[in-house]
Write an enzyme that holds these catalytic residues in place. Structure first.
Site, PDB file in Angstrom:
ATOM      1  N   ASP A  55       0.838  -1.175   0.054  1.00 30.26           N
ATOM      2  CA  ASP A  55      -0.107   0.068  -0.044  1.00 30.26           C
ATOM      3  C   ASP A  55       0.993   1.300   0.117  1.00 30.26           C
ATOM      4  O   ASP A  55       1.432   1.742   0.859  1.00 30.26           O
ATOM      5  CB  ASP A  55      -0.873   0.044   1.092  1.00 30.26           C
ATOM      6  CG  ASP A  55      -1.824   1.249   1.376  1.00 30.26           C
ATOM      7  OD1 ASP A  55      -1.843   1.931   0.469  1.00 30.26           O
ATOM      8  OD2 ASP A  55      -2.240   1.234   2.574  1.00 30.26           O
ATOM      9  N   ASN A 101      -0.149   4.547  -0.673  1.00 29.19           N
ATOM     10  CA  ASN A 101      -0.864   5.786  -0.439  1.00 29.19           C
ATOM     11  C   ASN A 101      -1.487   5.693   1.009  1.00 29.19           C
ATOM     12  O   ASN A 101      -2.250   6.675   1.274  1.00 29.19           O
ATOM     13  CB  ASN A 101      -1.723   6.452  -1.363  1.00 29.19           C
ATOM     14  CG  ASN A 101      -3.071   5.419  -1.680  1.00 29.19           C
ATOM     15  OD1 ASN A 101      -3.110   4.434  -0.991  1.00 29.19           O
ATOM     16  ND2 ASN A 101      -3.896   5.877  -2.463  1.00 29.19           N
ATOM     17  N   ASP A 131      -3.870   3.762   2.348  1.00 30.55           N
ATOM     18  CA  ASP A 131      -5.467   3.636   2.308  1.00 30.55           C
ATOM     19  C   ASP A 131      -5.919   2.221   2.642  1.00 30.55           C
ATOM     20  O   ASP A 131      -7.132   2.051   2.615  1.00 30.55           O
ATOM     21  CB  ASP A 131      -6.186   4.142   0.784  1.00 30.55           C
ATOM     22  CG  ASP A 131      -6.039   3.199  -0.039  1.00 30.55           C
ATOM     23  OD1 ASP A 131      -5.076   2.409  -0.039  1.00 30.55           O
ATOM     24  OD2 ASP A 131      -6.485   3.492  -1.217  1.00 30.55           O
ATOM     25  N   ASP A 149      -1.338  -0.688  -4.061  1.00 27.74           N
ATOM     26  CA  ASP A 149      -1.448   0.075  -5.234  1.00 27.74           C
ATOM     27  C   ASP A 149      -0.156   0.050  -6.087  1.00 27.74           C
ATOM     28  O   ASP A 149       0.881  -0.584  -5.531  1.00 27.74           O
ATOM     29  CB  ASP A 149      -2.130   1.483  -4.762  1.00 27.74           C
ATOM     30  CG  ASP A 149      -1.120   1.949  -3.726  1.00 27.74           C
ATOM     31  OD1 ASP A 149       0.268   1.540  -3.704  1.00 27.74           O
ATOM     32  OD2 ASP A 149      -1.475   2.496  -2.629  1.00 27.74           O
ATOM     33  N   ASP A 173      -7.096 -15.561 -18.223  1.00 30.03           N
ATOM     34  CA  ASP A 173      -8.199 -16.023 -17.240  1.00 30.03           C
ATOM     35  C   ASP A 173      -9.055 -17.162 -17.973  1.00 30.03           C
ATOM     36  O   ASP A 173      -9.607 -16.717 -18.978  1.00 30.03           O
ATOM     37  CB  ASP A 173      -8.719 -14.908 -16.556  1.00 30.03           C
ATOM     38  CG  ASP A 173      -9.537 -15.521 -15.417  1.00 30.03           C
ATOM     39  OD1 ASP A 173      -9.191 -15.736 -14.476  1.00 30.03           O
ATOM     40  OD2 ASP A 173     -10.908 -15.309 -15.485  1.00 30.03           O
ATOM     41  N   GLU A 222      -4.602 -20.224 -17.841  1.00 27.17           N
ATOM     42  CA  GLU A 222      -5.241 -20.493 -16.580  1.00 27.17           C
ATOM     43  C   GLU A 222      -5.759 -21.921 -16.875  1.00 27.17           C
ATOM     44  O   GLU A 222      -6.989 -21.875 -16.842  1.00 27.17           O
ATOM     45  CB  GLU A 222      -6.002 -19.579 -15.979  1.00 27.17           C
ATOM     46  CG  GLU A 222      -6.471 -20.145 -14.603  1.00 27.17           C
ATOM     47  CD  GLU A 222      -7.608 -19.778 -14.001  1.00 27.17           C
ATOM     48  OE1 GLU A 222      -8.683 -19.337 -14.991  1.00 27.17           O
ATOM     49  OE2 GLU A 222      -8.057 -20.115 -13.008  1.00 27.17           O
TER      50      GLU A 222
HETATM   51  C1  NOJ Z   1      -9.922 -17.750 -12.395  1.00 27.90           C
HETATM   52  C2  NOJ Z   1      -9.370 -16.539 -11.586  1.00 27.90           C
HETATM   53  O1  NOJ Z   1      -8.075 -17.184 -10.875  1.00 27.90           O
HETATM   54  C3  NOJ Z   1     -10.536 -16.556 -10.458  1.00 27.90           C
HETATM   55  O2  NOJ Z   1      -9.891 -15.893  -9.272  1.00 27.90           O
HETATM   56  C4  NOJ Z   1     -11.598 -15.980 -10.953  1.00 27.90           C
HETATM   57  O3  NOJ Z   1     -12.640 -15.627  -9.854  1.00 27.90           O
HETATM   58  C5  NOJ Z   1     -12.359 -16.624 -11.930  1.00 27.90           C
HETATM   59  N1  NOJ Z   1     -11.306 -17.070 -13.031  1.00 27.90           N
HETATM   60  C6  NOJ Z   1     -13.286 -15.838 -12.910  1.00 27.90           C
HETATM   61  O4  NOJ Z   1     -12.573 -14.543 -13.302  1.00 27.90           O
END
Ligand code: NOJ
Length: 599
Positions: free
Chosen positions: A37, A39, A41, A45, A222, A301
Site C-alpha cells: 500500500d 498511499n 488507504d 497499489d 483467465d 489458466e
Molecule cells: C479464475 C481466477 O483465477 C479467479 O480468481 C476468478 O474468480 C475466475 N477465474 C473468474 O474470473
C-alpha cells in the site's frame, strides 16, 4: 545410483529455436490489492508495488504476473473488468502503472498482465448496452438465449438449460428489457462475452494491443477453457446443482467418493468447458502477440496441454495444476506428475515448456496445504517444496507471500470476508439448506478464497507494516506476522525461509542445467526421498530432497560438488561450492543440490 529415466531435452521455445526469457525467469504472482500500500488507504497499489521492486529483484524474480489491475466493481476482486484499457483508481493512475512498468524493466523484471477474456463486469458499457434491447449495436456481444419454450425439457419460461455456474447455482440470469437470459459461467455480475462474434474478439485483441504497445511482456489468460459453450445447448441432465455437487464434494472421504464427486463435476460442466473454438481463438491471440518483438508470452489458466497447439502456434505455457492439486507433495506424487506432464509436453511437434506452481490466489497457500506430513512440519516442508519448485524442469511461478511462509488465515468474522463467492455460499447454506447461521458462517469463512489473499506481511508493526496503523486494511492481516513471519525479520535472519528462496533463486539463475536442463528421476532413491538429475550440455546437477523423517544414505557413483546443502536443520553450504564424498547422509527434510561428473 544407476538407473534413470529421462524426460525432455533442453527445449528452446522461441522463434528459430531460441531460448526465451519466459523459460528462464522465476515468475512471481502479485495480488495487487494485497501486495503493498503506497498511499496509506489500506489497499495495495502501484506506488506500493513500485517501491518494492528492489525487494523482487533481490528475490531473483525475473517476471511478475499481476492479477487484474483494471477498473472493476471488485465483486470478484478485479476478475469482473469494467474497462480493459485503464487502471483501477484505487491502484493508481496510468502514470503510476507506467512508472511501475519502467521500474520493473530497469531491473530486468518483465511484467505480465491478467487478461480476463471469457467475461467482463455487468457494469462494463458493453454489457449495459447489450442488455438494453435486442437490437442495439452490441446486442450480440454476450450469450443471450430465449427462455425455455413449452415442451423443452427445461421448465417452461425458465432458464434455457440446466447448466450450472462455477460460483452460483445457475449459469443464466434473466433480463426483462430483452425478455431473455444471458449466460455466465461465473457470477451473474460476470456475463460471458460471445466469442463467436468477431467484433468481440477484435475488441479483446485491441485491448491486448493497448498494453503490448505500452511494453507489457504478455498475459496470463483467465479461464480460457470456458470461452465457448456447446452451440446446441443440450441439458446436462445430472440432476445436480452447484450446491448439491459442493456438498457431495465436501462429504467425499474415500478415494472412490472423491473420484465420483469429480466425475459428477465433469459431467455437469461438460457442455461448458473445453469446447471446439478455443484453438482458433488462441491462434488469433498468438498472432497478435507475434506482431510484437521481445517474445511476449501467453500463459493459460488451464492445465490442458492441447492449448499449446502444435507447440508454437497457440499458448506458450499452461500451468501444471495437477501437481498443485495433489493431496500431498510426496516423492511418488511428484514422480508420477513429472512423468505424465513431461511426456505430454515432449509429444508435441514442437516440444512444450512446463510451468510449475504450488499456489495462487484461488487455492490454499502452499505453507498450509502442503504443511503437514507424518514426518515433517510446515517449516521443513515449505523448504523442500521451495527447492522442488526452483529445481523442476519448467518455469516456476511463486505466489506473493509464499517466500516468507505466509499461511492461510481463516478470517473468523463473516462481515470481514470480501470473496463474494463465500458470501453466496453462506446465503445458500442458510436459505436453501436451512443450516444454522454459525455453522454456515464457519463453512463460508473456512472455504473463502480470502484465506490466501490477506495482505503481504512486510514487518512486525501494526497491520504487518502493510499500511499505516490508522488505516483499515482491506482484509485482516494473518496473525503470523507477529511471530516473525514478515519480510523485515526474515531479511535479517540468514536462516530464514526468505533467504532460503533467495539462495535457491540465485543458484537457479546461474546454473544452466537447473534452468534449461532435461529432467531424469534417479533410481533407486532412498525411501521417502526424491532424487533427480537435471542435465544441459555437459553439465549435470543432482537434486535430492528428503521428504522423510529419517536419515538416509545417498550413494553416488559420480564425483560431486555441492552447490547447495541444507542438512535438514541449517544451510550448510550456500554460495561456495565444495567437493562431496561419494556418499552422503541426508538428514530428515534435507535438500542437497550437487553438480555431478558422470563417467
Ligand atoms: C479464475 C481466477 O483465477 C479467479 O480468481 C476468478 O474468480 C475466475 N477465474 C473468474 O474470473
Amino acid at each position: 545410483m544407476g538407473n534413470s529415466e529421462k524426460s525432455g531435452s533442453a527445449a528452446h521455445n522461441g522463434p528459430e529455436g531460441r531460448r526465451t526469457w519466459w523459460q528462464d525467469a522465476i515468475f512471481y504472482q502479485i495480488y495487487p490489492r494485497s501486495f503493498a500500500d503506497g498511499n496509506g488507504d489500506g489497499i495495495g497499489d502501484f506506488p506500493g508495488m513500485t517501491a518494492q521492486l528492489d525487494y523482487l529483484a533481490k528475490l531473483g524474480v525475473g517476471a511478475v504476473w499481476l492479477s487484474p489491475h483494471y477498473p472493476s466493481p471488485m465483486l470478484d476482486c478485479g476478475y469482473d473488468v469494467s474497462d480493459y484499457i485503464s487502471v483501477a483508481p484505487e491502484y493508481g493512475s496510468m502514470d503510476d502503472f507506467k512508472a511501475f512498468l519502467a521500474g520493473a524493466h530497469e531491473r530486468g523484471i518483465k511484467v505480465v498482465l491478467d487478461l480476463v477474456l471469457n467475461h467482463c463486469s455487468d457494469k462494463h458499457p458493453w454489457f449495459i448496452e447489450s442488455a438494453s434491447s435486442r437490437d442495439n449495436p452490441k446486442a450480440d456481444w454476450f450469450v443471450w438465449k430465449d427462455p425455455a419454450p413449452d415442451g423443452d425439457p427445461a421448465p417452461q419460461g425458465g432458464p434455457p438449460t440446466d447448466w450450472p455456474s462455477f460460483f452460483v447455482d445457475s449459469a443464466w440470469t434473466y433480463v426483462e428489457a430483452r425478455k431473455q437470459y444471458y449466460y455466465h459461467i461465473f457470477m451473474e455480475e460476470q456475463p460471458d462475452l460471445n466469442w463467436r462474434n468477431p467484433e468481440v474478439r477484435r475488441a479483446i485483441y485491441d485491448a491486448a494491443r493497448f498494453w503490448l504497445d505500452m511494453g507489457v511482456d504478455g498475459f496470463r489468460l483467465d479461464a480460457v477453457g470456458s470461452l465457448f459453450e456447446n452451440p446446441a445447448y443440450p441439458m446436462q441432465g445430472t440432476g445436480h446443482r452447484l450446491h448439491s455437487q459442493r456438498m457431495l464434494n465436501h462429504a467425499a472421504v474415500t478415494p472412490a467418493e472423491k473420484k465420483e464427486a469429480g466425475r459428477v463435476w465433469q459431467r455437469m460442466f461438460r457442455y461448458q468447458m473445453g469446447m471446439p473454438g478455443i484453438h482458433d481463438a488462441m491462434k488469433e491471440l498468438r498472432a497478435v502477440l507475434d506482431e510484437y518483438p521481445g517474445d511476449r508470452v501467453l500463459i493459460g489458466e488451464d492445465d490442458n496441454i492441447r492449448y499449446l497447439g502444435r507447440g508454437d502456434d497457440e499458448l506458450h505455457m499452461v500451468f501444471n495444476f495437477p501437481l498443485m492439486k495433489a493431496p500431498a507433495i510426496t516423492p511418488a506424487a511428484v514422480l508420477k506428475n513429472q512423468r505424465q506432464r513431461l511426456a505430454l509436453h515432449a509429444a508435441l511437434p514442437v516440444p512444450g515448456w512446463p510451468c510449475n506452481t504450488l499456489g495462487n490466489h484461488d487455492s490454499t497457500r502452499l505453507y498450509t496445504r502442503f504443511g503437514q506430513s507424518k514426518d515433517l512440519g510446515p517449516e521443513r516442508l515449505a523448504r523442500l517444496n521451495a527447492a522442488l519448485m526452483l529445481t523442476l524442469r519448467g518455469t516456476p511461478v511463486l505466489y506473493n507471500g509464499g517466500e516468507i511462509g505466509m499461511e492461510d488465515y481463516i478470517i473468523p468474522d463473516l462481515s470481514k470476508l470480501r470473496d463474494t463467492v463465500a458470501l453466496w455460499r453462506y446465503k445458500s447454506l442458510t436459505e436453501e439448506f436451512g443450516m444454522g447461521k454459525d455453522e454456515a458462517a464457519g463453512h463460508a469463512c473456512a472455504e473463502s478464497r480470502d484465506r490466501c489473499r490477506t495482505p503481504m506481511q512486510w514487518g512486525p508493526g501494526p497491520h504487518a507494516d502493510f499500511c499505516p496503523p490508522q488505516a483499515q486494511p482491506w482484509l485482516p492481516l494473518g496473525p503470523s506476522y507477529a511471530r516473525g513471519v514478515n519480510v523485515t525479520q526474515e531479511d535479517a535472519d540468514p536462516a530464514s525461509l526468505l533467504n532460503f528462496y533467495r539462495r535457491l533463486g540465485t543458484l537457479r539463475r546461474k546454473t544452466p542445467a537447473l534452468r534449461a536442463g532435461s529432467w531424469e528421476a534417479r533410481f533407486p532413491a532412498p525411501v521417502g526421498c526424491l532424487v533427480y538429475l537435471r542435465r544441459a550440455g555437459d553439465e549435470s546437477v543432482l537434486v535430492a530432497l528428503n521428504y522423510s523423517g529419517k536419515k538416509h544414505k545417498l550413494s553416488l557413483e559420480e564425483s560431486a560438488q555441492i552447490l547447495f546443502l541444507d542438512d535438514g536443520q541449517n544451510i550448510v553450504v550456500q554460495a561456495e561450492e565444495r567437493a562431496l564424498e561419494a556418499s552422503y547422509i541426508l538428514g530428515p527434510g534435507a535438500v542437497l543440490i550437487a553438480r555431478v561428473a558422470e563417467g
